[in-house]
Design an enzyme around this catalytic site. Structure first.
Site, PDB file in Angstrom:
ATOM      1  N   GLN A   4     156.739 140.891 -25.290  1.00 23.21           N
ATOM      2  CA  GLN A   4     156.053 141.974 -26.007  1.00 23.21           C
ATOM      3  C   GLN A   4     157.030 142.980 -26.625  1.00 23.21           C
ATOM      4  O   GLN A   4     156.729 144.167 -26.725  1.00 23.21           O
ATOM      5  CB  GLN A   4     155.023 142.680 -25.109  1.00 23.21           C
ATOM      6  CG  GLN A   4     153.842 141.757 -24.780  1.00 23.21           C
ATOM      7  CD  GLN A   4     152.648 142.476 -24.198  1.00 23.21           C
ATOM      8  OE1 GLN A   4     152.789 143.496 -23.527  1.00 23.21           O
ATOM      9  NE2 GLN A   4     151.460 141.953 -24.448  1.00 23.21           N
ATOM     10  N   MET A  37     132.092 143.375 -54.009  1.00 21.20           N
ATOM     11  CA  MET A  37     133.010 143.877 -55.027  1.00 21.20           C
ATOM     12  C   MET A  37     133.761 142.716 -55.686  1.00 21.20           C
ATOM     13  O   MET A  37     133.899 142.666 -56.907  1.00 21.20           O
ATOM     14  CB  MET A  37     133.990 144.879 -54.413  1.00 21.20           C
ATOM     15  CG  MET A  37     134.884 145.559 -55.426  1.00 21.20           C
ATOM     16  SD  MET A  37     133.942 146.446 -56.690  1.00 21.20           S
ATOM     17  CE  MET A  37     133.962 148.115 -56.026  1.00 21.20           C
TER      18      MET A  37
END
Lengths: 167, 556
Positions: B114, B466
């Site tokens: 991580q 859109m």
């Protein structure tokens, strides 16, 4: 399109060079050369950037740099008012047939041979970029093995200094 | 007294008057969360469903309050999940401090578990960022981050704190909260030229950007308009800066702007841009932008001046103070011919108004306008619904419209609405579409857990409207991957999360449900079914100018 040189005084932190270079990259400004090193005050580093553009691009580059918290000061180094140098190491073939020619070119350009071997030699030359370009052009015929250019460093003429501007 | 880094961090946040943070715990911030546990009476932590939602919530919180929004995430994926949220805040100049944990200094650079170089990743999307490698610098770094986030043009700042810095001990001395850098008006030389240009103008138009809101300059804009007999328009980011009902206000200009506003801008002989950046969405084709206008540009960010549009007079300074100077120095003017011309544009705009009885975007927003009050926050996602909200929602006060303008982040809305509701303490309405809502609907869990009174109005047209609109107009009706045709049942979905959900097909029903939802104190989802071929109009085609404006749907 004009050539410009700016000196950027920055805080001497890790990552600052990355920030400055990254700004040029992401906004699409081209860097011709970039050099960086600590100043006489170790708190600051000086980045010298040479780029090609116009006045509008120069203003935008300076405004964008000015916004960066690590940038302390920016100074444009205009040609007439500055000493501008670049250092180059050039390794070329050493050939008996050309030896005299090589020596004359080195002499005329006030360059120096700093490493000499029977098959190759390395020349050091400093000067403005136009001189360097002309020199490289001349030694091409001898066979260039490799070139390493430092990029431009420059100081304004006179008693002023970039650090004195901020103090 | 020696304190741990995480204790120093939280105490410094408290010192900055932070009382709410948004975030998500993880391995490399576990110490910070332990300290948050100790300080839960001083700082409330809102746990979202995803770090992106937390970043948008901190953003929404900052937009409505004007304060710095704070978000916390762990290293690695926690940090990268913030990226879209940070970029959204950066493009819209929202003050935010993002705090990430990282692996201990000795593990940095080794591709540890991580580990991610989040300062490298966020360099181009933050005002500045910090990697804290010494606990002695932590408190001052946090203070500096707040100063940078708030000062001049606001923006996000990230602080990356390795785990060993969180546990290391150092002295902590409390200080007063940081105040932003002192504000200044533009330089006198520029002001004098601006005053001359304003006095000479016959057709002045004030173009408000988001800087009018963040610079708290609404009153000054109105006063300057009054004195110079100007009309006022705004960019998308300037929506809510000026009350919709203000007699000089023409609405949003640009790609989907109001006809009258865009026309007035196009025909003006002087544009006074205030805290705006001449985005391509606001100007259309830059080569044909307002051909007869001189331009005064007031902005706190000097780099904005001449960046997108060359201007006649650039004024770098605080917009409120600079406008104050201009108001004091300009002559009082009347421009009856200009006002008459603009009245003509308004008449023309009225002729294009959509007047259909059915459930359509215009009627849904009109109903929202009737049901909400002046303090209700309107948040949106991105797409057609966003433009309809910007065009038709009524606002009486600034900071009531929360929407991703610069980055155009679908999935922004729900997190932002939650943060905005928490920040304002007022009701929030999220106007969204089925496409955008699908991106980050997991934050419904957050709204339910914290009893957030947000009303989610989904304009469901079953398509990515859109993009479909562009495909209809410019891509030969090739509806490539924009027909969703999903089987999602939004009512059941809301119920599954523990919220109420309704589906409306009639306006009367919607009105009733919306009023009931606004009267309650829990999240409610209302799905409104609308036609897939509704369009956002007017529209300037990409790269087009006012000559190319589309005001009617083909075939209407």
């Amino acid at each position: 399109m004009e050539k410009y040189i700016i000196a950027v005084l920055v805080k001497n932190h890790f990552g600052v060079l990355n920030r400055v270079a990254s700004m040029f990259r992401r906004r699409g400004f081209n860097i011709d050369t970039l050099t960086v090193g600590e100043t006489e005050d170790p708190e600051y580093s000086r980045i010298t950037v040479a780029f090609t553009g116009d006045d509008k691009i120069k203003t935008q580059i300076c405004s964008q740099l000015n916004k960066m918290p690590d940038v302390v000061h920016i100074k444009e180094l205009e040609k007439g008012d500055s000493v501008i140098r670049e250092l180059v190491l050039i390794k070329i073939n050493n050939n008996k047939a050309f030896k005299q020619d090589i020596m004359s070119v080195v002499d005329i350009f006030r360059a120096k041979i700093i490493d000499y071997g029977t098959s190759a030699l390395t020349i050091e030359i400093t000067g403005e970029s136009s001189k360097i370009d002309a020199f490289i052009d001349l030694v091409k015929e001898f066979g260039i093995i490799e070139i390493c250019r430092t990029g431009i460093v420059a100081l304004q003429r006179g008693t002023g200094s970039i650090l004195s501007d901020i103090k | 007294m020696k304190l741990s880094g995480s204790e120093i961090l939280i105490r410094t946040l408290i010192e900055q008057n932070v009382d709410v943070v948004f975030g998500y715990p993880g391995g490399q911030v576990i110490n910070i969360y332990d300290t948050l546990y100790e300080h839960q009476n001083e700082i409330k932590h809102i746990l979202t469903a995803h770090e992106q939602g937390a970043a948008h919530a901190a953003d929404g919180y900052a937009r409505v309050t004007g304060k710095v929004g704070v978000v916390i995430a762990t290293s690695g994926p926690g940090a990268t999940n913030l990226v879209t949220g940070i970029a959204t805040a950066y493009l819209d100049s929202v003050p935010m401090v993002a705090i990430t944990g990282n692996v201990s200094c000795s593990l940095i650079g080794r591709d540890s578990f991580q580990e991610v170089d989040i300062t490298g990743i966020t360099m181009p999307i933050t005002k500045h960022n910090f990697f804290v490698n010494r606990v002695s610098k932590l408190a001052d770094t946090v203070r500096e981050a707040f100063r940078l986030a708030m000062s001049d043009r606001p923006g996000p700042v990230l602080i990356d704190i390795p785990k060993d810095i969180q546990t290391a001990l150092w002295d902590y001395e409390p200080q007063d909260a940081i105040v932003p850098d002192e504000k200044y008006a533009a330089h006198d030389d520029g002001l004098a030229e601006a005053v001359r240009l304003i006095n000479e103008a016959e057709k002045p138009y004030i173009y408000c950007g988001g800087g009018v809101i963040s610079g708290d300059a609404s009153e000054e804009v109105k006063a300057l308009a009054e004195k110079t007999d100007s009309v006022i328009g705004c960019s998308f980011m300037g929506v809510s800066a000026i009350p919709t009902a203000h007699e000089r206000f023409l609405g949003m200009q640009g790609m989907h702007g109001h006809y009258a506003s865009s026309m007035a801008q196009h025909h003006a002989d002087l544009i006074i841009a205030v805290g705006a950046r001449f985005s391509d969405r606001a100007t259309g084709n830059k080569a044909k932008y307002a051909p007869n206008a001189k331009i005064i540009h007031i902005d706190i960010d000097n780099a904005e001046i001449d960046k997108n549009i060359p201007v006649t007079c650039g004024l770098c300074g605080d917009v409120k103070l600079t406008l104050g100077e201009l108001i004091a120095q300009v002559e009082k003017k009347q421009h009856p011919a200009w006002q008459k011309e603009v009245a003509g544009y308004r008449e023309e705009e009225k002729r294009h108004e959509v007047k259909r009885e059915s459930m359509n975007p215009q009627n849904v927003i009109a109903c929202i306008n009737r049901c909400k009050d002046a303090d209700t926050v309107i948040a949106t996602d991105v797409g057609q619904h966003q433009m309809w909200a910007a065009q038709y929602c009524d606002f009486a006060k600034p900071r009531k419209f929360v929407s991703s303008g610069g980055l155009g982040t679908m999935g922004f809305g729900l997190g932002a609405a939650i943060g905005a509701q928490i920040g304002s303490g007022k009701k929030a309405i999220l106007v969204t579409g089925d496409g955008s809502f699908g991106m980050c609907l997991n934050e419904l869990a957050t709204a339910v857990s914290y009893h957030i009174p947000v009303v989610i109005v989904i304009l469901n047209n079953g398509v990515l409207g859109m993009v479909r609109q562009w495909q209809t107009l410019f891509f030969n009706q090739h509806y490539s991957n924009t027909v969703l045709d999903r089987k999602t049942d939004f009512v059941k979905l809301a119920e599954a999360f523990g919220a109420k959900g309704y589906r409306c097909t009639e306006m009367a029903d919607f009105s009733e449900k919306l009023q009931a939802a606004l009267a309650g104190n829990e999240p409610v989802l209302i799905e409104c079914l609308i036609d897939k071929d509704e369009m956002v109009l007017p529209m300037l085609p990409p790269g087009g100018s006012m000559d190319d404006i589309i005001v009617e749907r083909p075939g209407d």
